[in-house]
Write an enzyme that holds these catalytic residues in place. Structure first.
Site, mmCIF file in Angstrom:
data_model
loop_
_atom_site.group_PDB
_atom_site.id
_atom_site.type_symbol
_atom_site.label_atom_id
_atom_site.label_comp_id
_atom_site.label_asym_id
_atom_site.label_seq_id
_atom_site.Cartn_x
_atom_site.Cartn_y
_atom_site.Cartn_z
ATOM 1 N N GLU A 34 9.076 -0.070 0.413
ATOM 2 C CA GLU A 34 9.389 -1.439 0.858
ATOM 3 C C GLU A 34 10.887 -1.567 1.191
ATOM 4 O O GLU A 34 11.592 -2.434 0.675
ATOM 5 C CB GLU A 34 8.952 -2.468 -0.187
ATOM 6 C CG GLU A 34 8.514 -3.761 0.448
ATOM 7 C CD GLU A 34 7.834 -4.736 -0.497
ATOM 8 O OE1 GLU A 34 7.636 -5.885 -0.079
ATOM 9 O OE2 GLU A 34 7.502 -4.363 -1.642
ATOM 10 N N TYR A 106 3.492 3.848 0.517
ATOM 11 C CA TYR A 106 3.439 2.415 0.224
ATOM 12 C C TYR A 106 2.123 1.902 0.793
ATOM 13 O O TYR A 106 2.013 1.592 1.974
ATOM 14 C CB TYR A 106 4.637 1.695 0.837
ATOM 15 C CG TYR A 106 4.622 0.198 0.662
ATOM 16 C CD1 TYR A 106 4.333 -0.371 -0.574
ATOM 17 C CD2 TYR A 106 4.901 -0.653 1.721
ATOM 18 C CE1 TYR A 106 4.307 -1.741 -0.744
ATOM 19 C CE2 TYR A 106 4.894 -2.039 1.560
ATOM 20 C CZ TYR A 106 4.596 -2.580 0.336
ATOM 21 O OH TYR A 106 4.571 -3.947 0.167
ATOM 22 N N ASP A 147 4.096 3.193 -4.392
ATOM 23 C CA ASP A 147 3.413 1.953 -4.718
ATOM 24 C C ASP A 147 2.030 2.019 -4.079
ATOM 25 O O ASP A 147 1.881 1.825 -2.875
ATOM 26 C CB ASP A 147 4.226 0.769 -4.178
ATOM 27 C CG ASP A 147 3.559 -0.575 -4.450
ATOM 28 O OD1 ASP A 147 2.439 -0.591 -5.005
ATOM 29 O OD2 ASP A 147 4.153 -1.601 -4.079
#
Length: 258
Positions: A34, A106, A147
């Site tokens: 991010e 991500y 993530d």
């Protein structure tokens, strides 16, 4: 060797915090997610001054992933997930670092579900599963860190009933995560702390941090040869308590690399 993953939630806005954490903990390899920065705005020079070479896959305002290496140059092997259903989203990067192959990811959030974002998440995870199988077939040490936007089990969420219809916790994504483990990947944090609820994310809303209303979304998956070298793992929870902190905390592992 210390390896970490950290959803920084805006690298330029939190660069000072990131640099301080790097100086304090000195991880050898870091996967960032991010970034929220276009390719040209990644702070390569500031990180190099701190001792970290980097490769990155940027995107304006959203997404973005990077791999940092202390004392060596990461060699880019892939930018973007193979057969990504939406390659305009910067969600995967891969590099060779110190005889390891490191994938930084991500995954899509997927909310609201059902809907187009949910459909994209399932398609993306399907491609990740296919690629992860190919990585294991290489018979080299591999780490898939980042993530995942998946809560793997009820132990990994403060209130399972509250999250039952969320895209982070629906049966389809938990099944996708379990399928990765069945391939032979080791969930490092869970392996070290199998019985202890260990969160990596606390929402900015409803005083989630103060109530310890957390989720475990950030994972480091190790190929079997690396799993045998796993010595320790944890979460730098104190990073979430800082002013203007990311809503995630760094997750780290220690490997015995001879």
């Amino acid at each position: 060797m210390r390896i970490a993953t950290y959803n920084i939630n805006g690298i330029n806005g939190r660069l000072e915090t990131l640099l301080a954490w790097l100086a304090e903990t000195q991880p050898d390899i870091v996967c960032l997610q991010e970034l929220k920065a276009p390719q040209a705005k990644f702070p390569e020079k500031q990180l190099a001054k701190a001792g970290y070479a980097s490769v990155w896959h940027g995107q304006s305002r959203w997404n973005g992933v990077a791999i940092l290496s202390r004392g060596s140059e990461p060699v880019l092997t892939r930018r973007g997930l193979p057969r990504d259903p939406d390659p305009s989203q910067s969600r995967y990067i891969e590099a060779a670092v110190n005889d390891l192959l490191v994938g930084c990811l991500y995954a899509p959030n997927g909310n609201p579900a059902p809907g187009p974002k949910w459909d994209y998440k399932l398609k993306w995870l399907k491609q990740l599963t296919a690629h992860s199988k190919q990585l294991l077939a290489l018979n080299v040490p591999v780490i898939l860190a980042g993530d995942y936007n998946i809560i793997p089990t009820e132990r990994d969420v403060y209130n399972p009933d509250r999250w039952g219809d969320d895209a982070l916790f629906l049966p389809e994504v938990r099944k996708a995560y379990a399928s990765l483990l069945k391939q032979g990947w080791c969930d490092a944090l869970s392996a070290i702390q199998p019985d202890k609820p260990t969160y990596t994310f606390w929402d900015y809303l409803r005083h989630a941090w103060e109530r310890n209303a957390g989720l475990r979304l950030d994972h480091l998956l190790l190929s079997p040869d690396l799993a045998a070298r796993l010595k320790d793992a944890g979460v730098d929870r104190n990073m979430r308590a800082q002013t203007k902190a990311s809503d995630h905390a760094p997750v780290w592992i220690v490997l015995d690399i001879k």
